[in-house]
Design a protein around this motif. Sequence first.
Motif, PDB file in Angstrom:
ATOM      1  N   MET A  66      13.705 -37.676  19.062  1.00 14.95           N
ATOM      2  CA  MET A  66      13.147 -36.866  20.126  1.00 14.95           C
ATOM      3  C   MET A  66      11.974 -37.618  20.743  1.00 14.95           C
ATOM      4  N   THR A  67      11.956 -37.704  22.051  1.00 15.10           N
ATOM      5  CA  THR A  67      10.850 -38.379  22.728  1.00 15.10           C
ATOM      6  C   THR A  67       9.999 -37.368  23.450  1.00 15.10           C
ATOM      7  N   ASP A  68       8.735 -37.694  23.554  1.00 14.62           N
ATOM      8  CA  ASP A  68       7.821 -36.819  24.278  1.00 14.62           C
ATOM      9  C   ASP A  68       8.005 -36.997  25.769  1.00 14.62           C
ATOM     10  N   THR A  69       7.939 -35.912  26.482  1.00 11.92           N
ATOM     11  CA  THR A  69       7.954 -35.964  27.937  1.00 11.92           C
ATOM     12  C   THR A  69       6.563 -35.598  28.413  1.00 11.92           C
ATOM     13  N   PRO A  70       6.205 -35.927  29.645  1.00 16.55           N
ATOM     14  CA  PRO A  70       4.864 -35.599  30.131  1.00 16.55           C
ATOM     15  C   PRO A  70       4.555 -34.109  30.057  1.00 16.55           C
ATOM     16  N   SER A  71       5.566 -33.247  30.136  1.00 20.35           N
ATOM     17  CA  SER A  71       5.312 -31.806  30.101  1.00 20.35           C
ATOM     18  C   SER A  71       5.323 -31.248  28.676  1.00 20.35           C
ATOM     19  N   ALA A  72       5.631 -32.093  27.689  1.00 26.74           N
ATOM     20  CA  ALA A  72       5.680 -31.622  26.313  1.00 26.74           C
ATOM     21  C   ALA A  72       4.282 -31.217  25.839  1.00 26.74           C
ATOM     22  N   ILE A  73       4.219 -30.125  25.102  1.00 25.77           N
ATOM     23  CA  ILE A  73       2.966 -29.637  24.556  1.00 25.77           C
ATOM     24  C   ILE A  73       2.847 -30.187  23.140  1.00 25.77           C
ATOM     25  N   PRO A  74       1.777 -30.920  22.855  1.00 25.67           N
ATOM     26  CA  PRO A  74       1.636 -31.435  21.494  1.00 25.67           C
ATOM     27  C   PRO A  74       1.520 -30.289  20.492  1.00 25.67           C
ATOM     28  N   ALA A  75       2.126 -30.482  19.330  1.00 29.37           N
ATOM     29  CA  ALA A  75       2.039 -29.464  18.286  1.00 29.37           C
ATOM     30  C   ALA A  75       0.593 -29.350  17.827  1.00 29.37           C
ATOM     31  N   ARG A  76       0.139 -28.112  17.660  1.00 27.92           N
ATOM     32  CA  ARG A  76      -1.228 -27.853  17.206  1.00 27.92           C
ATOM     33  C   ARG A  76      -1.183 -26.906  16.020  1.00 27.92           C
ATOM     34  N   THR A  77      -2.134 -27.075  15.143  1.00 32.87           N
ATOM     35  CA  THR A  77      -2.274 -26.161  14.015  1.00 32.87           C
ATOM     36  C   THR A  77      -2.902 -24.858  14.520  1.00 32.87           C
ATOM     37  N   PRO A  78      -2.791 -23.775  13.739  1.00 33.20           N
ATOM     38  CA  PRO A  78      -3.476 -22.542  14.128  1.00 33.20           C
ATOM     39  C   PRO A  78      -4.984 -22.762  14.355  1.00 33.20           C
ATOM     40  N   LEU A  79      -5.606 -23.580  13.528  1.00 37.96           N
ATOM     41  CA  LEU A  79      -7.031 -23.866  13.701  1.00 37.96           C
ATOM     42  C   LEU A  79      -7.295 -24.553  15.044  1.00 37.96           C
ATOM     43  N   GLN A  80      -6.484 -25.523  15.402  1.00 35.12           N
ATOM     44  CA  GLN A  80      -6.659 -26.209  16.682  1.00 35.12           C
ATOM     45  C   GLN A  80      -6.441 -25.260  17.859  1.00 35.12           C
ATOM     46  N   ILE A  81      -5.499 -24.349  17.730  1.00 32.23           N
ATOM     47  CA  ILE A  81      -5.249 -23.372  18.794  1.00 32.23           C
ATOM     48  C   ILE A  81      -6.436 -22.422  18.918  1.00 32.23           C
ATOM     49  N   ALA A  82      -7.013 -22.001  17.793  1.00 32.62           N
ATOM     50  CA  ALA A  82      -8.194 -21.133  17.833  1.00 32.62           C
ATOM     51  C   ALA A  82      -9.383 -21.862  18.465  1.00 32.62           C
ATOM     52  N   GLU A  83      -9.511 -23.138  18.179  1.00 27.67           N
ATOM     53  CA  GLU A  83     -10.581 -23.931  18.800  1.00 27.67           C
ATOM     54  C   GLU A  83     -10.355 -24.051  20.303  1.00 27.67           C
ATOM     55  N   LEU A  84      -9.106 -24.248  20.714  1.00 30.18           N
ATOM     56  CA  LEU A  84      -8.773 -24.311  22.136  1.00 30.18           C
ATOM     57  C   LEU A  84      -9.085 -22.988  22.821  1.00 30.18           C
ATOM     58  N   TYR A  85      -8.772 -21.883  22.184  1.00 36.33           N
ATOM     59  CA  TYR A  85      -9.038 -20.528  22.694  1.00 36.33           C
ATOM     60  C   TYR A  85     -10.515 -20.398  23.080  1.00 36.33           C
ATOM     61  N   VAL A  86     -11.400 -20.789  22.161  1.00 42.71           N
ATOM     62  CA  VAL A  86     -12.838 -20.693  22.414  1.00 42.71           C
ATOM     63  C   VAL A  86     -13.279 -21.698  23.464  1.00 42.71           C
ATOM     64  N   ASP A  87     -12.738 -22.900  23.410  1.00 48.92           N
ATOM     65  CA  ASP A  87     -13.085 -23.909  24.412  1.00 48.92           C
ATOM     66  C   ASP A  87     -12.729 -23.422  25.819  1.00 48.92           C
ATOM     67  N   CYS A  88     -11.546 -22.842  25.964  1.00 49.76           N
ATOM     68  CA  CYS A  88     -11.133 -22.304  27.268  1.00 49.76           C
ATOM     69  C   CYS A  88     -12.062 -21.174  27.705  1.00 49.76           C
ATOM     70  N   TRP A  89     -12.457 -20.327  26.771  1.00 50.50           N
ATOM     71  CA  TRP A  89     -13.363 -19.225  27.070  1.00 50.50           C
ATOM     72  C   TRP A  89     -14.691 -19.764  27.593  1.00 50.50           C
ATOM     73  N   ARG A  90     -15.224 -20.767  26.909  1.00 48.47           N
ATOM     74  CA  ARG A  90     -16.495 -21.360  27.343  1.00 48.47           C
ATOM     75  C   ARG A  90     -16.376 -21.985  28.735  1.00 48.47           C
ATOM     76  N   ARG A  91     -15.241 -22.615  29.005  1.00 49.59           N
ATOM     77  CA  ARG A  91     -15.017 -23.241  30.318  1.00 49.59           C
ATOM     78  C   ARG A  91     -14.629 -22.228  31.388  1.00 49.59           C
ATOM     79  N   LYS A  92     -14.269 -20.999  30.932  1.00 48.96           N
ATOM     80  CA  LYS A  92     -13.792 -19.939  31.823  1.00 48.96           C
ATOM     81  C   LYS A  92     -12.541 -20.391  32.585  1.00 48.96           C
ATOM     82  N   ASP A  93     -11.692 -21.089  31.843  1.00 48.68           N
ATOM     83  CA  ASP A  93     -10.433 -21.604  32.396  1.00 48.68           C
ATOM     84  C   ASP A  93      -9.407 -21.607  31.266  1.00 48.68           C
ATOM     85  N   PHE A  94      -8.412 -20.730  31.381  1.00 48.04           N
ATOM     86  CA  PHE A  94      -7.444 -20.550  30.300  1.00 48.04           C
ATOM     87  C   PHE A  94      -6.097 -21.229  30.554  1.00 48.04           C
TER      88      PHE A  94
END
Length: 124
Positions: free
Chosen positions: A1-29
């Motif tokens: 399987m090859t990555d495509t530019p639109s592929a979403i990298p796999a993230r752990t639940p912890l990384q997703i929770a960190e992204l959640y807060v980062d997006c909140w701080r940036r006010k861009d989800f």
Amino acid sequence: MTDTPSAIPARTPLQIAELYVDCWRRKDFSDLRPHLADDCEFVGVLGTASGPDEFLQGLNGMAAGTDSLEIRKRLADDTDVITWFDLGMAGAPPTAVANWTHVEAGLITRVNVTFDPREILAVG
């Protein structure tokens, strides 16, 4: 399987929770949207949401009124993340918040949030 530019990298639940807060701080989800399950649910003190559109509408509303968000502690396992943080909103003193995020197959399926909203509501 090859990555495509639109592929979403796999993230752990912890990384997703960190992204959640980062997006909140940036006010861009936009970065969080691909990590929301089609049937995701949000249950919180100030409301509920079903599906990604309602979920993001609610988060955008909260982010718009957020003055500060200070992470105190985050605990994670293979599917769940608890984030304890202080939330400053609408000029009110920071309020302690517990956010439980449940992740399945790399997608947020449920978020439960609890806090005492009295000081925030008193200002607003």
